[in-house]
Design a protein around this motif. Structure first.
Motif, short mmCIF file in Angstrom:
data_model
loop_
_atom_site.label_atom_id
_atom_site.label_comp_id
_atom_site.label_asym_id
_atom_site.label_seq_id
_atom_site.Cartn_x
_atom_site.Cartn_y
_atom_site.Cartn_z
N SER A 81 56.68 30.33 33.12
CA SER A 81 56.19 29.88 31.82
C SER A 81 57.25 30.11 30.75
O SER A 81 58.15 30.95 30.87
CB SER A 81 54.91 30.63 31.46
N ILE A 82 57.12 29.38 29.66
CA ILE A 82 58.05 29.51 28.54
C ILE A 82 57.86 30.85 27.84
O ILE A 82 58.81 31.40 27.26
CB ILE A 82 57.85 28.33 27.56
N VAL A 87 49.57 27.76 25.41
CA VAL A 87 50.33 27.19 26.53
C VAL A 87 49.38 26.65 27.59
O VAL A 87 49.69 25.66 28.28
CB VAL A 87 51.27 28.26 27.12
N HIS A 100 48.46 23.05 26.05
CA HIS A 100 49.48 22.04 25.80
C HIS A 100 50.85 22.69 25.86
O HIS A 100 50.97 23.93 25.87
CB HIS A 100 49.27 21.37 24.43
N ASN A 101 51.88 21.88 25.90
CA ASN A 101 53.25 22.38 25.84
C ASN A 101 53.58 22.82 24.42
O ASN A 101 52.94 22.41 23.45
CB ASN A 101 54.24 21.30 26.30
N THR A 154 56.96 24.07 21.60
CA THR A 154 58.38 24.11 21.25
C THR A 154 58.60 25.30 20.33
O THR A 154 57.93 25.41 19.29
CB THR A 154 58.82 22.82 20.56
N THR A 210 53.65 21.01 20.74
CA THR A 210 54.10 19.87 21.55
C THR A 210 55.51 20.17 22.04
O THR A 210 56.17 21.08 21.55
CB THR A 210 54.08 18.57 20.74
N ARG A 211 55.97 19.39 22.99
CA ARG A 211 57.29 19.59 23.57
C ARG A 211 58.26 18.57 22.96
O ARG A 211 58.05 17.36 23.09
CB ARG A 211 57.24 19.43 25.09
N ARG A 222 61.57 25.04 30.27
CA ARG A 222 60.55 25.35 31.27
C ARG A 222 59.57 24.18 31.33
O ARG A 222 59.52 23.35 30.41
CB ARG A 222 59.81 26.64 30.91
N ASP A 281 56.49 24.03 30.75
CA ASP A 281 55.47 24.01 29.70
C ASP A 281 56.04 24.20 28.30
O ASP A 281 55.29 24.45 27.36
CB ASP A 281 54.42 25.10 29.96
N GLY A 282 57.36 24.12 28.13
CA GLY A 282 57.89 24.26 26.79
C GLY A 282 59.40 24.34 26.77
O GLY A 282 60.08 24.32 27.81
#
Length: 453
Positions: A45-46, A75, A78-79, A81, A122-123, A169, A171-172
């Protein structure tokens, strides 16, 4: 009649209905299973990457802000940033007062808002960076301005991106930025906290002087007759009743201009969050009523400096020292100075004068301070203590200085030492002697040939 009989009458079997019912439940079960497993964070995970990355200052602030659970939930949905400031921006370039403000326990909400303003729900990787200026909402409901300069340099608000796609990653993504982004709401909270009207800070001053004969506060000497007035005539003129302003709220008034109870609660919370001073906080709040008493003193305009022994020092107190009635209060009174002193002011005083005696709330005892090994040493002999954790809490009216020992007045220390080491001396009982009347009687009877037994 059995179920098989009913099915034979209507010519319909139960098996098709059972099959359809199971097929209907299967998607629901799989959806619920996916929803529970999606909330779990794996090692890729991020968030795990952030805690293990070289952005150690940001990771430490995230842990202190108690945001890990909230970020795990984000997380899972959603992804994200993350715009991570470099360590130098948080360690050296940040204003020390602002950093102290963020780390105070009562400003936890401001710290959380600041950190969540660096995270987008969001990513956005470098190849997805918007070509035109764009506003993105953060997890703190603030907005970040994403832009690209003609030179190709990408910016987030006023911070430039130094390391794009530094950590990737599934997810981010984490982008490294040059400086910290401070939302306007956090800046306003800091300015409001720093305002003297909000914190009601006063200049450091000594305790009010009390006349020992009348036990009242000393008043300034009256102006002798014939001397010029102290105030100019314009200042001495009283305004008319129609333009007279309302009296300002004073200490201890109905408006509680000096909220001592809140200040005492803040410094006790700071002791608990600082760590190593739980015993001191427990004595102030639970074992005695000193916290309430200190709050009243501060509300009346007094200033206090607390020499707080750490838990290791408090553990050395014996049961006999705490079992006597009023003993905890007397011990704590000896650790409270009715002046506002900081580590810098006390060290400068002992460096200049050698030895300084400070009044305590335990009259008439005073605590001695002197310079030793580049620090401030309090007390005498075995009960001395060094300034161990300076300026744990300072707000202009209450100052808390951590020490590594429990201070005992020298007179009590000498009495306790004498009582502990002095041997019991047996005093021989004097030989009983006859009284004068008996001696005279015996001498008279002896003249007649009788002997007194």
């Amino acid at each position: 009649m059995s179920a098989m009989d009913f099915s034979s009458i209507y010519g319909v079997s139960h098996k098709p209905f059972l099959t359809l019912f199971l097929l209907f439940l299967l998607p629901l079960h799989s959806h619920s299973h996916n929803s529970t497993t999606s909330a779990q964070i794996n090692s890729n995970s991020i968030l795990v990457a952030l805690l293990d990355s070289h952005y150690t200052e940001l990771a430490e602030l995230v842990e202190k802000a108690l945001l890990l659970q909230q970020l795990e939930d984000a997380v899972g949905n959603h992804n994200i940033t993350i715009f991570a400031p470099r360590n130098q921006a948080l360690e050296r370039d940040l204003d020390p007062e602002f950093k102290r403000f963020l780390l105070e326990p009562r400003n936890l909400r401001s710290l959380q808002t600041l950190l969540m303003s660096h995270i987008l729900p969001t990513r956005i990787a470098s190849h997805h960076w918007p070509a035109a200026d764009l506003l993105h909402r953060t997890l703190s409901d603030h907005h970040l301005h994403l832009a690209s300069k003609p030179s190709g340099q990408r910016t987030v608000d006023s911070a430039e991106i130094l390391r794009a796609d530094d950590v990737l990653r599934p997810d981010g993504v984490i982008h490294g930025i040059e400086r910290l982004i401070v939302p306007r709401s956090v800046q306003e909270d800091f300015n409001r906290r720093r305002n003297l009207a909000a914190i009601s800070a006063v200049l450091p001053e000594g305790a009010p002087e009390v006349d020992p004969r009348t036990h009242r506060l000393k008043k300034p000497a009256p102006v002798p007759a014939g001397a010029p007035p102290v105030l100019p005539i314009y200042d001495a003129l009283a305004p008319g009743p129609f333009i007279a302003p309302a009296p300002a709220p004073g200490p201890g008034g109905p408006k509680h201009h000096f909220n001592g109870e809140r200040q005492v609660k803040d410094f006790i919370h700071t002791l608990l969050h600082y760590g190593g001073y739980n015993e001191m906080a427990d004595i102030l709040v639970n074992l005695t009523s000193l916290a309430t008493e200190m709050g009243r003193l501060v509300s009346e305009g007094y200033v206090l400096t607390v020499l707080a022994p750490n838990d290791e020092a408090m553990a050395k107190l014996t049961t006999d020292q705490l079992s006597e009635p009023g003993a905890p209060e007397q011990i704590m009174y000896y650790h409270i100075i009715p002046e506002y002193q900081t580590e810098e002011s006390m060290y400068n005083a002992v460096r200049r004068f050698g030895k300084v005696s400070y009044d305590t709330l335990r009259l008439p005892h005073k605590v001695l301070a002197q310079e030793s090994d580049g620090s401030v040493k309090f007390g005498h002999g075995d009960s001395s203590a060094y300034l161990f954790d300076p300026d744990i809490y300072t707000d202009g009216r209450i100052s808390v200085q951590g020490i590594d020992g429990v201070l005992i007045p020298p007179e009590e220390e000498e009495e306790e030492r004498t009582r502990r080491i002095s041997p019991l001396v047996k005093v021989a009982a004097p030989k009983p002697r006859r009284g004068k009347l008996m001696e005279v009687a015996c001498s008279m009877f002896g003249s007649f040939g009788q002997v007194c037994q």
